[in-house]
Design a protein around this motif. Structure first.
Motif, short mmCIF file in Angstrom:
data_model
loop_
_atom_site.label_atom_id
_atom_site.label_comp_id
_atom_site.label_asym_id
_atom_site.label_seq_id
_atom_site.Cartn_x
_atom_site.Cartn_y
_atom_site.Cartn_z
N ALA A 8 75.85 81.29 25.90
CA ALA A 8 77.13 80.81 25.39
C ALA A 8 77.37 81.33 23.98
N ILE A 9 78.62 81.61 23.69
CA ILE A 9 79.00 82.03 22.34
C ILE A 9 78.87 80.84 21.40
N THR A 10 78.30 81.08 20.25
CA THR A 10 78.17 80.04 19.24
C THR A 10 79.11 80.25 18.06
N LYS A 11 79.46 81.53 17.81
CA LYS A 11 80.29 81.83 16.64
C LYS A 11 80.90 83.22 16.80
N ILE A 12 82.13 83.36 16.28
CA ILE A 12 82.75 84.68 16.18
C ILE A 12 83.17 84.92 14.73
N GLN A 13 83.10 86.16 14.34
CA GLN A 13 83.54 86.58 13.01
C GLN A 13 84.45 87.78 13.20
N ILE A 14 85.67 87.69 12.68
CA ILE A 14 86.63 88.78 12.79
C ILE A 14 87.07 89.17 11.38
N VAL A 15 86.89 90.43 11.05
CA VAL A 15 87.36 90.96 9.77
C VAL A 15 88.50 91.92 10.09
N SER A 16 89.69 91.58 9.61
CA SER A 16 90.88 92.39 9.85
C SER A 16 91.34 92.98 8.52
N ARG A 39 81.48 77.20 17.51
CA ARG A 39 81.66 76.47 18.76
C ARG A 39 82.08 75.02 18.55
N ASP A 40 81.62 74.39 17.48
CA ASP A 40 81.97 72.98 17.24
C ASP A 40 83.37 72.80 16.65
N GLY A 41 84.10 73.91 16.46
CA GLY A 41 85.46 73.84 15.97
C GLY A 41 85.60 74.06 14.47
N GLN A 42 84.50 74.32 13.78
CA GLN A 42 84.58 74.61 12.35
C GLN A 42 85.16 76.01 12.16
N VAL A 43 86.07 76.14 11.19
CA VAL A 43 86.75 77.41 10.94
C VAL A 43 86.66 77.71 9.45
N ALA A 44 86.42 78.97 9.13
CA ALA A 44 86.45 79.44 7.74
C ALA A 44 87.34 80.67 7.68
N ILE A 45 88.22 80.69 6.69
CA ILE A 45 89.12 81.82 6.49
C ILE A 45 89.00 82.26 5.03
N ALA A 46 88.81 83.56 4.85
CA ALA A 46 88.83 84.13 3.50
C ALA A 46 89.89 85.22 3.50
N LYS A 47 90.72 85.24 2.45
CA LYS A 47 91.77 86.24 2.32
C LYS A 47 91.49 87.04 1.05
N PHE A 48 91.71 88.35 1.16
CA PHE A 48 91.41 89.25 0.06
C PHE A 48 92.63 90.07 -0.32
N ALA A 49 92.78 90.31 -1.62
CA ALA A 49 93.89 91.11 -2.16
C ALA A 49 93.37 92.48 -2.55
N TYR A 50 94.27 93.44 -2.50
CA TYR A 50 93.93 94.79 -2.91
C TYR A 50 93.57 94.78 -4.39
N GLY A 51 92.46 95.45 -4.71
CA GLY A 51 92.01 95.47 -6.09
C GLY A 51 91.79 96.86 -6.63
N GLY A 52 92.26 97.88 -5.93
CA GLY A 52 92.11 99.24 -6.44
C GLY A 52 90.71 99.80 -6.27
N GLY A 53 89.93 99.26 -5.41
CA GLY A 53 88.56 99.73 -5.18
C GLY A 53 87.78 98.65 -4.46
N ASP A 54 87.64 97.52 -5.11
CA ASP A 54 87.03 96.36 -4.48
C ASP A 54 88.11 95.32 -4.24
N ASN A 55 88.18 94.83 -3.00
CA ASN A 55 89.15 93.78 -2.71
C ASN A 55 88.72 92.50 -3.41
N LYS A 56 89.69 91.74 -3.89
CA LYS A 56 89.44 90.52 -4.64
C LYS A 56 89.74 89.30 -3.78
#
Length: 144
Positions: A8-16, A39-56
């Protein structure tokens, strides 16, 4: 004869990442999202901005949608990627990378173009839309 039981799947991670060939994003433009669903319904979202080399990092959020909605997402994901998935190759567009973790400690990796006409559908419905609806988040890049 018995049916093979898959872990069974326990976790997915998608980087777009929506950086593509063309005009460079402006500093502060949102260019990447990392989505983790457990699987237990916990969700984490991180959003990144363009930083000219390293996203912030712009923002990080954790919340729960409940196990039932997570199961709906995992079921659709399994049907899409483990039963009938054909990878598409498109250049000059953004991309997504996904890791799928299971109960046996395996990690499957998938990747593709970040385009609306990609092949991430289940029964004619966009997997991205299924995820957005179950997480109640229309702002997610996901696969398209």
């Amino acid at each position: 004869m018995h049916k093979e039981i898959k872990p069974a799947i326990t976790k997915i991670q998608i980087v777009s990442n929506n950086i593509c060939y063309g005009p460079r994003p402006e500093p502060g433009d949102e260019v990447e999202q990392e989505l983790v669903i457990e699987r237990d319904g916990q969700v984490a979202i991180a959003k990144f901005a363009y930083g000219g080399g390293d996203n912030k990092l712009m923002e990080r959020e954790r919340f729960s949608v409940g196990k039932e909605k997570a199961e709906t997402i995992f079921d659709a994901l399994c049907r899409c990627f483990y039963e009938d998935y054909e990878a598409a190759m498109v250049t000059d567009v953004g991309s997504w990378k996904m890791s799928v973790f299971d109960t046996e400690g395996n990690r499957d990796k998938f990747s593709g173009p970040l385009v609306e006409f990609n092949r991430t559908t289940v029964d004619g419905e966009s997997l991205s839309d299924t995820i957005r609806a179950n997480l109640e988040r229309k702002d997610l890049f996901v696969f398209d």
